[in-house]
Design a protein around this motif. Structure first.
Motif, mmCIF file in Angstrom:
data_model
loop_
_atom_site.group_PDB
_atom_site.id
_atom_site.type_symbol
_atom_site.label_atom_id
_atom_site.label_comp_id
_atom_site.label_asym_id
_atom_site.label_seq_id
_atom_site.Cartn_x
_atom_site.Cartn_y
_atom_site.Cartn_z
ATOM 1 N N ASP A 1 0.851 -1.181 0.000
ATOM 2 C CA ASP A 1 0.000 0.000 0.000
ATOM 3 C C ASP A 1 0.886 1.230 0.000
ATOM 4 O OD1 ASP A 1 -2.458 -1.301 0.074
ATOM 5 O OD2 ASP A 1 -2.408 -1.476 2.264
ATOM 6 N N PRO A 2 0.449 2.300 -0.666
ATOM 7 C CA PRO A 2 1.219 3.537 -0.575
ATOM 8 C C PRO A 2 1.272 4.014 0.883
ATOM 9 C CG PRO A 2 -0.362 3.652 -2.365
ATOM 10 C CD PRO A 2 -0.683 2.418 -1.575
ATOM 11 N N ARG B 1 -4.132 1.719 -11.810
ATOM 12 C CA ARG B 1 -5.281 1.196 -11.056
ATOM 13 C C ARG B 1 -5.615 -0.221 -11.501
ATOM 14 N NH1 ARG B 1 -9.761 4.567 -12.334
ATOM 15 N NH2 ARG B 1 -10.079 3.132 -14.024
ATOM 16 N N VAL C 1 -4.533 0.124 -6.819
ATOM 17 C CA VAL C 1 -4.409 1.384 -6.083
ATOM 18 C C VAL C 1 -5.399 2.380 -6.680
ATOM 19 C CG1 VAL C 1 -2.834 3.284 -5.549
ATOM 20 C CG2 VAL C 1 -2.018 0.940 -5.476
ATOM 21 N N THR C 2 -6.112 3.102 -5.844
ATOM 22 C CA THR C 2 -7.163 3.997 -6.324
ATOM 23 C C THR C 2 -6.601 5.195 -7.078
ATOM 24 O OG1 THR C 2 -7.220 5.404 -4.358
ATOM 25 C CG2 THR C 2 -8.592 3.385 -4.319
ATOM 26 N N PRO D 1 1.399 6.855 3.709
ATOM 27 C CA PRO D 1 0.823 8.202 3.725
ATOM 28 C C PRO D 1 1.859 9.279 3.386
ATOM 29 C CG PRO D 1 0.094 6.971 5.644
ATOM 30 C CD PRO D 1 1.161 6.132 4.967
ATOM 31 N N GLU E 1 -7.307 8.294 -6.573
ATOM 32 C CA GLU E 1 -6.925 9.333 -5.616
ATOM 33 C C GLU E 1 -5.538 9.063 -5.038
ATOM 34 O OE1 GLU E 1 -9.943 7.635 -5.346
ATOM 35 O OE2 GLU E 1 -11.015 9.214 -6.430
ATOM 36 N N GLN E 2 -5.253 7.793 -4.745
ATOM 37 C CA GLN E 2 -3.934 7.448 -4.212
ATOM 38 C C GLN E 2 -2.837 7.726 -5.232
ATOM 39 O OE1 GLN E 2 -5.061 3.376 -3.052
ATOM 40 N NE2 GLN E 2 -4.171 3.824 -1.044
ATOM 41 N N TRP F 1 7.001 4.620 -3.993
ATOM 42 C CA TRP F 1 6.088 3.482 -3.953
ATOM 43 C C TRP F 1 6.532 2.404 -4.947
ATOM 44 C CZ3 TRP F 1 2.111 2.070 -7.597
ATOM 45 C CH2 TRP F 1 1.297 1.026 -7.140
ATOM 46 N N MET G 1 0.176 10.866 -4.996
ATOM 47 C CA MET G 1 1.608 10.585 -4.877
ATOM 48 C C MET G 1 2.445 11.400 -5.857
ATOM 49 S SD MET G 1 1.920 6.484 -4.145
ATOM 50 C CE MET G 1 0.782 5.874 -5.393
#
Length: 155
Positions: free
Chosen positions: A3-4, A57, A62-63, A6, A65-66, A13, A70
């Motif tokens: 997961d990325p 995606r 990964v979404t 925060p 937005e994510q 990533w 980044m």
């Protein structure tokens, strides 16, 4: 798939993905759908096209937005100027934008060694920004060169 973290940068990533799978950064970029991008700037995390976001995606889960969060575009319109419209045929507008932002976006990066130790070398997106000079969490100034060899830090 990691997961990325925060506040992590896109390239950091990809590096985490490479470490997890014990492959090179280039292979990890291909695995995550990032290497076939039509824009070199996508890979370096300034701006991502819709096609790039869809590819990442689809490949990683990964979404949107994510992925967009980044990139340095996350800060555009605040301290850096707003990003120019995406050019499918060339990168002249983005290159000019990056040049105009040279007072805000450093050529190299700062980093907090304590953060890197704690988060397993995940590089934060804010570190290359000119106003990032200290780590609030650890109460220390960020460094811009390796303490061991003196090399300039780059993500």
């Amino acid at each position: 798939m990691p997961d990325p973290y925060p506040g992590e940068s896109l390239l950091s990533w990809a590096d985490a993905l490479a470490r997890l799978n014990q492959v090179s950064r280039t292979v990890a970029l291909r695995m995550a759908g990032m290497a076939d991008s039509s824009s070199v700037s996508d890979i370096f995390g300034y701006h991502v096209s819709d096609a790039f976001v869809r590819a990442v995606r689809h490949t990683t889960g990964v979404t949107e937005e994510q992925v967009r969060g980044m990139t340095l575009a996350h800060y555009a319109g605040r301290a850096p100027d707003p990003l120019p419209q995406h050019e499918p045929e060339g990168q002249d507008l983005l290159a000019r934008w990056r040049y105009r932002q040279r007072m805000v976006l450093r050529q190299c990066s700062n980093a907090c060694p304590a953060c890197l130790r704690e988060n397993r070398a995940r590089w934060l997106l804010k570190w290359p920004l000119a106003w990032s000079f200290a780590c609030v969490e650890h109460g220390r100034y960020l460094i811009s060169t390796c303490r061991g060899c003196g090399a300039v830090l780059h993500l």
